[in-house]
Design an enzyme around this catalytic site. Structure first.
Site, PDB file in Angstrom:
ATOM      1  N   LYS A  22       0.847  -1.206   0.000  1.00 56.74           N
ATOM      2  CA  LYS A  22       0.000   0.000   0.000  1.00 56.74           C
ATOM      3  C   LYS A  22       0.875   1.245   0.000  1.00 56.74           C
ATOM      4  O   LYS A  22       0.666   2.165  -0.779  1.00 56.74           O
ATOM      5  CB  LYS A  22      -0.880  -0.007   1.251  1.00 56.74           C
ATOM      6  N   ASN A  23       1.919   1.242   0.848  1.00 60.03           N
ATOM      7  CA  ASN A  23       2.715   2.457   1.030  1.00 60.03           C
ATOM      8  C   ASN A  23       3.772   2.656  -0.054  1.00 60.03           C
ATOM      9  O   ASN A  23       4.519   3.627  -0.018  1.00 60.03           O
ATOM     10  CB  ASN A  23       3.341   2.476   2.427  1.00 60.03           C
ATOM     11  N   ARG A  92      -5.201  10.725   3.892  1.00 59.65           N
ATOM     12  CA  ARG A  92      -4.178  11.693   4.285  1.00 59.65           C
ATOM     13  C   ARG A  92      -2.994  11.707   3.334  1.00 59.65           C
ATOM     14  O   ARG A  92      -2.387  12.726   3.075  1.00 59.65           O
ATOM     15  CB  ARG A  92      -3.647  11.315   5.669  1.00 59.65           C
ATOM     16  N   CYS A 116      -5.296  12.317  12.200  1.00 63.98           N
ATOM     17  CA  CYS A 116      -6.097  11.124  11.888  1.00 63.98           C
ATOM     18  C   CYS A 116      -6.142  10.264  13.144  1.00 63.98           C
ATOM     19  O   CYS A 116      -5.812  10.694  14.229  1.00 63.98           O
ATOM     20  CB  CYS A 116      -5.484  10.375  10.714  1.00 63.98           C
ATOM     21  N   ARG A 121      -0.141  14.228  12.799  1.00 62.87           N
ATOM     22  CA  ARG A 121       0.292  14.126  11.395  1.00 62.87           C
ATOM     23  C   ARG A 121       0.637  15.482  10.776  1.00 62.87           C
ATOM     24  O   ARG A 121       0.034  15.923   9.817  1.00 62.87           O
ATOM     25  CB  ARG A 121      -0.758  13.400  10.549  1.00 62.87           C
ATOM     26  N   PRO A 122       1.543  16.248  11.386  1.00 65.34           N
ATOM     27  CA  PRO A 122       1.915  17.556  10.813  1.00 65.34           C
ATOM     28  C   PRO A 122       2.535  17.383   9.433  1.00 65.34           C
ATOM     29  O   PRO A 122       2.964  16.286   9.057  1.00 65.34           O
ATOM     30  CB  PRO A 122       2.947  18.084  11.808  1.00 65.34           C
ATOM     31  N   ILE A 123       2.567  18.471   8.676  1.00 66.64           N
ATOM     32  CA  ILE A 123       3.202  18.411   7.342  1.00 66.64           C
ATOM     33  C   ILE A 123       4.251  19.514   7.175  1.00 66.64           C
ATOM     34  O   ILE A 123       4.621  19.865   6.050  1.00 66.64           O
ATOM     35  CB  ILE A 123       2.133  18.522   6.228  1.00 66.64           C
ATOM     36  N   ASP A 124       4.778  20.004   8.291  1.00 60.85           N
ATOM     37  CA  ASP A 124       5.758  21.106   8.228  1.00 60.85           C
ATOM     38  C   ASP A 124       6.999  20.718   7.422  1.00 60.85           C
ATOM     39  O   ASP A 124       7.536  21.540   6.665  1.00 60.85           O
ATOM     40  CB  ASP A 124       6.157  21.539   9.636  1.00 60.85           C
ATOM     41  N   LEU A 125       7.419  19.471   7.507  1.00 60.94           N
ATOM     42  CA  LEU A 125       8.639  19.054   6.786  1.00 60.94           C
ATOM     43  C   LEU A 125       8.372  19.002   5.275  1.00 60.94           C
ATOM     44  O   LEU A 125       9.238  19.318   4.452  1.00 60.94           O
ATOM     45  CB  LEU A 125       9.124  17.699   7.294  1.00 60.94           C
ATOM     46  N   ASP A 305       4.177   0.587  12.082  1.00 60.75           N
ATOM     47  CA  ASP A 305       2.993  -0.038  11.480  1.00 60.75           C
ATOM     48  C   ASP A 305       2.809  -1.484  11.910  1.00 60.75           C
ATOM     49  O   ASP A 305       1.810  -2.109  11.552  1.00 60.75           O
ATOM     50  CB  ASP A 305       3.057   0.011   9.947  1.00 60.75           C
ATOM     51  N   ARG A 397      -8.873  -0.460   4.476  1.00 60.85           N
ATOM     52  CA  ARG A 397      -7.997   0.556   3.858  1.00 60.85           C
ATOM     53  C   ARG A 397      -6.684  -0.071   3.412  1.00 60.85           C
ATOM     54  O   ARG A 397      -6.059   0.387   2.452  1.00 60.85           O
ATOM     55  CB  ARG A 397      -7.682   1.672   4.868  1.00 60.85           C
TER      56      ARG A 397
END
Ligand code: EPZ
Length: 418
Positions: A22-23, A92, A116, A121-125, A305, A397
């Protein structure tokens, strides 16, 4: 709504073919808009995260065809640079569409992907990396609007080896002017798969799998036909289930080196494990001794995971296990549900103490997130009596044909409509 009904106590025997990862498939689908030629991705897993990603590509104007287990993506008529908020909420990981949409259209608009089930789950990077490549970013009213007349290569140092940020920056750099170097990049095998996919399209990406990834921008990328790598997390989930239940199973399609940290722990638990090429065989008598501690960390460390599933196994191992979850803030939600089955698990912040019990007993439990749901299935397989696992939308999912694969191994599990 649907639920699993599991009659526990069966040992597991047989061979299971592992789905494509999936990933890995999600970033490959994002990368498919980098060319206006046809992209064919074979062995697409039958999971809802992939279906949602394909819906996003359709929203951008891509034409999607399915032939057997292959997805054929034709993005020559793609026109939109905006991902609908409803789809960003659904999945996401649409956030790493930013890099590929920017490369294709030089602008992108996406609603802020909130937290989630497992954390903030920040996205600053992601955003700071894209800015280094010359992207202008405006964040307002819950949307992120990006624009970049020309993307230029740069050195990007990640404060944390974020998988998604590494992938997003690679996708934004493949056609940028000049060289991009990502330092402290994530080393997950799925990033190596993305590198292989992009280079098969004519990109120049080097070093994936190490802390330093180098991307030399090229003028154009061409179509490709590709088979993604196997899903190491699905394989690990089956191996954990067999270790806990007892028996002997073989997984096909995942290399030992991609789940070495888990296999090391399962050997410590007393399992016998053999690996040859992409086959892994695990034998277990079902009477495991606990490992004193395990903690999650970026690859090649113990994967976050697999934390929930391995914690479920630890609930029936002899002894006490200290679990430390270093990646996500709320990845112990399954613990309360395991307690309903008789588990002795105490959660405090990012740690949990698990005291192994002789038996778990069946109960009606509810999945709270993807891997927590898989952990409840593992617990149901090993418990005395009948377990109902509710809210299968989380499990669906990431696990295709989960119950039929488990039945083939001898598990008594069925999906019923509520
Ligand atoms: C990927 O998520 C995976 N998802 C996750 O798998 C996996 O758990 C995670 O990597 C870690 O291995 C996909 O590949 C689609 P990260 P991602 O960015 O990219 C912090 C599953 O179950 N961070 O490596 O979102 C973040 O808060 C899913 O299949 C920042 O601080 O993970 C977390 O603590 C769940 N700022 C840590 O990094 C950022 O900008 C790891 O996150 C980005 C991340």
């Amino acid at each position: 709504m649907e639920k699993f009904i599991i009659d526990g106590g069966e040992k597991l025997y047989g061979s299971v073919e592992i789905q494509s990862a999936k990933n890995a498939v999600l970033p490959l689908l994002a990368a498919s808009v980098l060319t206006d030629e046809q992209v064919i991705i074979r062995a697409i897993p039958r999971i809802s995260d992939v279906e949602n990603m394909l819906r996003i590509l359709c929203e951008l104007g891509c034409e999607i065809a399915r032939e057997g287990d292959a997805a054929i993506i034709d993005s020559k008529n793609a026109v939109s640079h905006e991902i609908p908020a409803v789809l960003t909420k659904e999945i996401r990981s649409s956030i790493f569409m930013l890099g590929s949409i920017l490369t294709r259209f030089h602008r992108a608009k996406i609603s802020y992907p909130g937290g989630c089930d497992i954390g903030l789950r920040p996205i600053d990077l992601h955003l700071s990396g894209l800015k280094k490549l010359g992207v202008e970013i405006v964040e307002e009213n819950g949307y992120i609007e990006c624009s970049a007349e020309k993307l230029s290569g740069a050195e990007v140092v990640l404060d944390f080896p974020s998988v998604g940020a590494t992938e997003n920056i690679i996708l934004a750099a493949v056609k940028a002017r000049g060289r991009t170097v990502i330092r402290n990049a994530a080393k997950e095998p799925e990033i190596v798969d993305l590198q292989n996919f992009l280079n098969a399209m004519g990109a120049k990406v080097y070093g994936a799998g190490s802390a330093n990834v180098v991307i030399d921008g090229v003028e154009r990328l061409h179509g490709v036909e590709y088979v993604p790598m196997g899903d190491r997390i699905e394989a690990g989930t089956f191996l954990i289930a067999a270790a806990a239940c007892g028996g002997e199973i073989e997984t096909q399609g995942v290399l030992e080196e991609n789940i070495a940290a888990l296999l090391h722990k399962l050997r410590e638990n007393g399992c016998k494990i053999y690996a040859k090429n992409d086959k892994i065989v695990l034998q277990s008598d079902g009477r495991l001794k606990s490992v004193p501690i395990f903690e999650t960390s970026p690859f090649p460390g113990f994967p976050t995971d697999m934390q929930a599933q391995y914690s479920a196994l630890s609930c029936v191992a002899r002894g006490t296990t200290l679990v430390i979850e270093n990646l996500f803030e709320t990845r112990f939600k399954y613990a309360g549900e395991l307690k309903r089955m008789g588990a002795d698990i105490l959660v405090h912040g990012k740690t949990a103490i698990i005291r192994g019990v002789e038996r778990l007993h069946g109960a009606s439990v509810t999945a709270c997130d993807l891997r927590g749901g898989a952990a409840l299935v593992v617990a149901g397989l090993v418990a005395d009596g009948q377990t109902a696992v509710l809210d299968l939308s989380h499990i669906d999912r990431g696990y295709g044909d989960f119950e039929s694969k488990l039945r083939l191994l001898g598990a008594k599990i069925r999906r019923v409509k509520i």
